[in-house]
Scaffold this active site. Sequence first.
Site, short mmCIF file in Angstrom:
data_model
loop_
_atom_site.label_atom_id
_atom_site.label_comp_id
_atom_site.label_asym_id
_atom_site.label_seq_id
_atom_site.Cartn_x
_atom_site.Cartn_y
_atom_site.Cartn_z
CE1 TYR A 148 9.34 -7.12 -9.99
CE2 TYR A 148 9.41 -7.20 -12.39
CZ TYR A 148 8.75 -6.87 -11.22
OH TYR A 148 7.50 -6.30 -11.29
CB ALA A 187 6.85 -7.24 -5.52
CD GLN A 188 13.73 -5.52 -5.57
OE1 GLN A 188 13.49 -4.31 -5.79
NE2 GLN A 188 14.28 -6.28 -6.49
CD GLU A 193 11.89 -7.17 -16.66
OE1 GLU A 193 11.49 -6.14 -17.22
OE2 GLU A 193 13.08 -7.55 -16.70
NE ARG A 217 7.69 3.58 -12.27
CZ ARG A 217 7.71 2.26 -12.19
NH1 ARG A 217 7.55 1.65 -11.04
NH2 ARG A 217 7.85 1.53 -13.29
CB SER A 225 5.64 -7.71 -14.33
OG SER A 225 6.58 -6.98 -15.07
CB ILE A 253 -0.99 -0.02 1.20
CG1 ILE A 253 -2.07 1.06 1.05
CG2 ILE A 253 -0.25 0.12 2.54
CD1 ILE A 253 -3.22 0.94 2.03
CB THR A 254 4.12 2.18 1.53
OG1 THR A 254 4.88 1.01 1.16
CG2 THR A 254 3.57 2.00 2.93
N GLY A 255 3.48 1.75 -1.85
CA GLY A 255 4.12 1.94 -3.15
C GLY A 255 3.29 2.82 -4.07
CG HIS A 280 1.64 0.96 -14.20
ND1 HIS A 280 1.84 -0.37 -14.51
CD2 HIS A 280 1.45 1.02 -12.87
CE1 HIS A 280 1.77 -1.09 -13.39
NE2 HIS A 280 1.53 -0.26 -12.38
#
Length: 323
Positions: A151, A84-85, A129, A186, A127, A9-11, A181
Amino acid sequence: MKKVLITGITGQDGAYLSRLLLDKGYEVHGIVRRVALEDPEHRLWRIKDILGKVKLHSGSLESYASLFDVVAKVNPDECYHLGAQSFVSYSFEDEFSTINTNINGTHYILSSIKNKSPKCKFYFAASSEQFGQVKEVPQKETTPFHPRSPYGISKVAGFDLTRNYREGYGLFACNGILFNHESPMRGYEFVTRKISMGAAKIKRGLSKELRLGNLEAKRDWGFAVDYCEAMYLMLQQDEPDDYVIATGETHTVKEFAELAFKHVGLDWKDYVKKDESLFRPAEVHELKGDASKAKKILGWQPKVNFEGLVRMMVDEDLKRLKK
Ligand code: NAP
Ligand code: GDD
């Protein structure tokens, strides 16, 4: 009142998604690391203005017991697993912690939901990725994965875990395969924010140059708020499924820098220095998504285009520096 639980939630995404769900009348619960509660000024800056409206629980993606306890206590109707990292470069430096945190964290939360809240709808932050060394352009839900970083590997595993809990245990579990995104929230280590802040600092006379790595890499960049709307829509369907979310447009890092500097009246070539040490051991060269399925089934459309995104990010960083 529906209850939602958000990891991460902090991201960037957690901060926007919380606001979206508060506006829709949800009771919003978030999992944060204990240290964040000790140092809210720095670690909770993205959700500072909604701190009185969300309920925070301390927990770590590395601890099954902590996640299990929060799921049992909240008994959510929906869970968005965003924690996630998430920095690809760092995953090459410390592949063990990235793989452990990302894969185990996803497994722990899925298992907790299966055991304590089996009716809870689950969203996994998969992702682009995962496509890595791409097998086709554009990439869609059926494109095979070929991850090129620890990752990316951790996200392929999370994707498979999510699908397996859907198929094996009947959970309403969805994978959102989101392309890059961005936003004014960011993290500073990602290339778009590094460029928008770099251009703003140079414009204000606070810096003289900007060092970047691979300028030829292509990304399909969208606006984070649009992408959070897509996450929400996935969990409002009758059936769980997996969706690609992308703009369908691709641009190089160089084009991003060119536009950002142009927006502040400067020529990027005078300030951007290529730094070989910032190149990755294995690169994802070209990402471009095909979100036709999401458009058709979810009725989703991105609202902010590439130019709008670059200008918004640079303008916000200029304002921040003025303050
Ligand atoms: P972000 O800004 O890096 O946020 C990551 C969040 O995960 C932070 O809240 C972080 O908490 C939390 N976290 C990391 N390790 C944790 C741990 N051990 N225990 C508890 N929490 C932990 O990422 P984002 O851009 O919002 O992305 C959200 C998710 O979508 C991530 O899973 C990312 O991999 C995925 N994704 C992102 C994009 C994109 O372009 N943004 C595209 C596709 C997928 P702290 O604040 O305490 O570090
Ligand atoms: N970070 C960074 N810093 N990247 C640079 C730099 C630099 O100085 N110079 C060039 N790049 C290139 C990278 O090599 C990469 O090709 C591209 O810019 C984008 O890098 P990032 O902004 O770090 O994002 P990413 O694409 O690796 O990963 C992001 O998007 C994924 C979705 O495709 C992250 O948000 C991931 O969590 C997410 O899953």
